[in-house]
Design an enzyme around this catalytic site. Sequence first.
Site, PDB file in Angstrom:
ATOM      1  CG  HIS A  41     -38.160   4.867 -23.130  1.00 46.45           C
ATOM      2  ND1 HIS A  41     -37.188   5.727 -22.688  1.00 46.45           N
ATOM      3  CD2 HIS A  41     -39.303   5.581 -23.178  1.00 46.45           C
ATOM      4  CE1 HIS A  41     -37.734   6.912 -22.475  1.00 46.45           C
ATOM      5  NE2 HIS A  41     -39.014   6.862 -22.762  1.00 46.45           N
TER       6      HIS A  41
HETATM    7  C1  UD1 Z   1     -44.522   6.663 -22.259  1.00 42.00           C
HETATM    8  C2  UD1 Z   1     -44.565   8.111 -22.758  1.00 42.00           C
HETATM    9  C3  UD1 Z   1     -43.150   8.649 -22.907  1.00 42.00           C
HETATM   10  C4  UD1 Z   1     -42.357   8.489 -21.617  1.00 42.00           C
HETATM   11  C5  UD1 Z   1     -42.404   7.022 -21.201  1.00 42.00           C
HETATM   12  C6  UD1 Z   1     -41.668   6.834 -19.904  1.00 42.00           C
HETATM   13  C7  UD1 Z   1     -46.451   8.576 -24.252  1.00 42.00           C
HETATM   14  C8  UD1 Z   1     -46.856   8.896 -25.647  1.00 42.00           C
HETATM   15  N1  UD1 Z   1     -45.187   8.222 -24.083  1.00 42.00           N
HETATM   16  O1  UD1 Z   1     -43.939   5.899 -23.294  1.00 42.00           O
HETATM   17  O2  UD1 Z   1     -43.213  10.026 -23.208  1.00 42.00           O
HETATM   18  O3  UD1 Z   1     -41.012   8.879 -21.846  1.00 42.00           O
HETATM   19  O4  UD1 Z   1     -43.766   6.624 -21.056  1.00 42.00           O
HETATM   20  O5  UD1 Z   1     -41.388   5.506 -19.616  1.00 42.00           O
HETATM   21  O6  UD1 Z   1     -47.271   8.659 -23.361  1.00 42.00           O
HETATM   22  N2  UD1 Z   1     -45.562  -1.761 -21.375  1.00 42.00           N
HETATM   23  C9  UD1 Z   1     -45.515  -2.812 -20.486  1.00 42.00           C
HETATM   24  N3  UD1 Z   1     -45.765  -2.544 -19.177  1.00 42.00           N
HETATM   25  C10 UD1 Z   1     -46.066  -1.310 -18.713  1.00 42.00           C
HETATM   26  C11 UD1 Z   1     -46.128  -0.258 -19.641  1.00 42.00           C
HETATM   27  C12 UD1 Z   1     -45.853  -0.483 -20.963  1.00 42.00           C
HETATM   28  O7  UD1 Z   1     -45.242  -3.937 -20.850  1.00 42.00           O
HETATM   29  O8  UD1 Z   1     -46.264  -1.141 -17.512  1.00 42.00           O
HETATM   30  C13 UD1 Z   1     -45.230  -2.020 -22.804  1.00 42.00           C
HETATM   31  C14 UD1 Z   1     -46.414  -2.299 -23.657  1.00 42.00           C
HETATM   32  O9  UD1 Z   1     -46.059  -3.231 -24.605  1.00 42.00           O
HETATM   33  C15 UD1 Z   1     -46.667  -0.977 -24.347  1.00 42.00           C
HETATM   34  C16 UD1 Z   1     -45.259  -0.430 -24.496  1.00 42.00           C
HETATM   35  O10 UD1 Z   1     -44.572  -0.883 -23.336  1.00 42.00           O
HETATM   36  O11 UD1 Z   1     -47.339  -1.158 -25.535  1.00 42.00           O
HETATM   37  C17 UD1 Z   1     -45.188   1.072 -24.575  1.00 42.00           C
HETATM   38  O12 UD1 Z   1     -45.770   1.656 -23.404  1.00 42.00           O
HETATM   39  P1  UD1 Z   1     -46.598   3.033 -23.475  1.00 42.00           P
HETATM   40  O13 UD1 Z   1     -47.109   3.345 -22.142  1.00 42.00           O
HETATM   41  O14 UD1 Z   1     -47.576   2.972 -24.574  1.00 42.00           O
HETATM   42  O15 UD1 Z   1     -45.528   4.114 -23.897  1.00 42.00           O
HETATM   43  P2  UD1 Z   1     -44.047   4.321 -23.331  1.00 42.00           P
HETATM   44  O16 UD1 Z   1     -43.098   3.862 -24.364  1.00 42.00           O
HETATM   45  O17 UD1 Z   1     -43.892   3.748 -21.963  1.00 42.00           O
END
Ligand code: UD1
Length: 352
Positions: free
Chosen positions: A204
């Site tokens: 991820h």
């Molecule tokens: C975040 C943390 C990372 C942690 C991870 C755990 C930061 C910078 N990164 O990364 O350190 O290891 O969480 O999982 O804070 N999305 C969904 N549904 C959700 C959440 C996210 O579809 O409930 C998708 C969205 O497209 C989003 C992407 O996942 O843009 C990334 O999610 P985001 O919360 O921005 O960062 P993580 O990769 O989850």
Amino acid sequence: MRICTLVGARPQFIKAAVVSRALASAGAEEILVHTGQHYDPEMSRVFFEELGIPRPAVNLEVGSGTHAAQTGAAMVRLEAFLAETSVDRLVVYGDTNATLAGALVAAKLHLPQAHVEAGLRSFNRRMPEEVNRIVADRLADQLFCPTQTALENLAAEGITEGVYGTGDVMLDATRFFAEAAATHAPLDALTPHGPHTYFLATVHRAENTDDPARLRGIFDGLGRLGAPVLLPLHPRTRARLDLLAMPPNVEVRPPEGYLAMLTLVRNARGVLTDSGGLQKEAYWLGVPCATLREETEWVETLEHGWNRLAGADPEAIAEAARTPPDGPQRPFGEGPDGRRPSDAIAHHLLHA
Ligand code: UD1
């Protein structure tokens, strides 16, 4: 003593669950704030249900967005919440954008703040998490370090006040929930594959998901393992997947809850991951791990090859997964004087 706990993303729910429990049994009042960074039911709600975390007092609903958008929205809304809620201390966890937002807001409000999982460093500032950690550690009044390496990293940066070696709360969580996992999420309810017949993988991190060459290298490596690979997928990685043909032995599935993950790790032949939490869970459950990154913050797990840095190179990944550890494990993440890390942290929070 009124403690405000700030969480936003999956790993923080797990860490906060065990500290919440310790705070409650020490008689503290806790107010939980969820930034809303993770909002899909399987990324958020399922953790609250399984881990018995108290209901958040508020959800700041920041959702997805750029780092600035996420951090900025969390800051504005947290500041507003804290302006009308009286608390004695803010606790932030790990290294996400919620951690960064909380650290900056508390500092400007002159609110004492504690950082759980302080002192971790990858020495790679291209990782957003590294930036978040450095800021949180600079601003915290209390820094709770999971490992000796974390204590040394802070000392090397001149941070020595308010620093405590408390052990790793994820160890508490793994121990506390392992039994519940065996009862509530048995292996045969999760997969037809028997114990030690499959690998478990997760991907991820932005450095992997946002780089098509790395992502291709990783999936190519998983394709060479000669056994089924269970791959619960974060929404971010799934969004990148149509670019790639998945090898036939890789079984893509939705993100798992915490208990299901513990069961899947414990019964795996090996774990392949770019997650920090999973590297440690594999270690504590006695399962060899290959880390799909160039470095790890959890260097202790590398000893005797229990964890191997495989990066995104297909052959290095296959080789790491084939090679068993060559020596025994050492205790890792244990609390001071045989105490549970979460109890040590609750004690320091309440007696600061
Ligand atoms: C975040 C943390 C990372 C942690 C991870 C755990 C930061 C910078 N990164 O990364 O350190 O290891 O969480 O999982 O804070 N999305 C969904 N549904 C959700 C959440 C996210 O579809 O409930 C998708 C969205 O497209 C989003 C992407 O996942 O843009 C990334 O999610 P985001 O919360 O921005 O960062 P993580 O990769 O989850």
